[in-house]
Design an enzyme around this catalytic site. Sequence first.
Site, short mmCIF file in Angstrom:
data_model
loop_
_atom_site.label_atom_id
_atom_site.label_comp_id
_atom_site.label_asym_id
_atom_site.label_seq_id
_atom_site.Cartn_x
_atom_site.Cartn_y
_atom_site.Cartn_z
N TYR A 138 -19.29 -14.87 -11.60
CA TYR A 138 -18.67 -15.21 -10.32
C TYR A 138 -17.95 -16.54 -10.45
CZ TYR A 138 -20.04 -11.79 -6.78
OH TYR A 138 -20.13 -10.67 -6.02
N GLU A 191 -16.07 -18.03 -7.60
CA GLU A 191 -15.51 -18.28 -6.26
C GLU A 191 -14.93 -19.69 -6.17
OE1 GLU A 191 -18.45 -17.49 -3.33
OE2 GLU A 191 -18.08 -15.32 -3.35
N ASP A 225 8.90 -9.59 -1.56
CA ASP A 225 7.93 -8.81 -2.34
C ASP A 225 8.67 -8.26 -3.56
OD1 ASP A 225 6.30 -6.85 -3.39
OD2 ASP A 225 5.65 -6.06 -1.46
N THR A 284 3.02 -7.63 -7.60
CA THR A 284 1.94 -7.10 -8.42
C THR A 284 2.14 -7.68 -9.82
OG1 THR A 284 3.29 -5.15 -8.88
CG2 THR A 284 1.64 -4.96 -7.13
N LYS A 318 3.46 -2.88 -13.09
CA LYS A 318 4.83 -2.36 -12.94
C LYS A 318 5.75 -2.86 -14.05
CE LYS A 318 4.44 -1.49 -7.96
NZ LYS A 318 3.22 -2.18 -7.54
N ARG A 348 -3.41 -4.81 -13.85
CA ARG A 348 -3.23 -4.40 -12.46
C ARG A 348 -3.80 -5.48 -11.53
NH1 ARG A 348 -1.67 0.29 -10.38
NH2 ARG A 348 -1.56 1.13 -12.50
#
Length: 420
Positions: free
Chosen positions: A54, A56, A200, A226, A229, A235
């Site tokens: 983790y 965070e 975007d 993203t 692509k 991803r």
Amino acid sequence: MEHRDLSEADPEVYKALKNEVERQESESLEMIASENFVPRQILQAQGSVLTNKYAEGYPGERYYAGCEYHDKVENLARKRACEIFDADHANVQPHSGSQANFAAYFSQLDAGDKILGPVLSHGGHLTHGHGINFSGDLFDFATYGINKETERFEKEDILQAAKEHEPDMIVCGYSAYPREIDFEMFREVADEVDALLMCDIAHISGLVAAGEHPNPFPQCDIVTTTTHKSIRGARGGMILCKDEYAEDVDSAVFPYSQGGPLMHQIAGKAVCFKEAMRPEFEDYAKQIKKNTKALAEGLRKHDLELVSGGTDNHLVLVDLREEDVTGKEAESALEEANIVVNKNAVPYDPEPPMVTSGIRIGTPALTTRGMEEEELEEIGEMIGKVVKNPRDSGVRTKVREKVSELLENFELYEESGVEF
């Protein structure tokens, strides 16, 4: 803890993965514009022990101890992203493009604020204001569309919509638009109505990274994308912005909309960005555009109608309204011929979203395999034959045989030893 090979530990999952390798490697031409193949080094990063921790918070400000190496990886990803896109700040933690858009909106707006975005059937995305998505549910979206005559986004149409709706933010960037985006024009419109400008670039990020599409900065205030692509990476999502929005963007990602980041995915993003900085990636992006134009030529040989008459980027959008086939039927017929595309709405489409009057075809994945203009023009002709004869099983069989022959010359993973 017992370490076992996946083939022994879970044979069912192992078999599915092996079958998918076979499908990608030697069965189908992957031509969905939003898909690509990542290199082995990115797969290695994604399958790494960074998934165990983790982390965070942000580098230097984590909520848990033991994040020294996670900080190094995330800082590399942020630094490389800023360098590639000429951005002041990068947040590489969003798990997807949709979550990046969610955080980008809420970094500057409140629920109910007015946003002007593209019509979904004119190339927009679900997160650009569709009613079934959080964006259309939480914000007051108005839309602008493609000009009926030019089939492009024209300043006078967008300015008219902006003056009518007086938005707090304007969104540009599309999932099915085959032309370059004029960021300077959008900046002029945004300034005219005193709106923020967000872009975007999920689909064109690889072209932007390689200088094969104009950069959204400095015209845009906030940019989302993203990281797969056309940029061919792990991803996930990312937000880029000017310095003045950095603190708000980071807060909107964590703690507002996400908890612990997926550090193994961020490692994959870091590797992706390093790959995108290599000269070979520029060659790749140039070839994408050459291949898409060749694909368009092959489609034209069968008199198929292309939205806007052609392409400037990685995709073509085929308008089937004059053909005896819907987008859904064409997608299915092509899949039976082992050519994978997706049904897609065209501007002013009379069909519902699950049927559509068009298909969207992209070249990034086949360009990754090493295919060039000769192959893509031939594939365009193959697609044309199937679309013109969607119910002829004989045509599909012949095309399927040609697909198999073509794939034999363009290995994907077998040579590198990647199994899945």
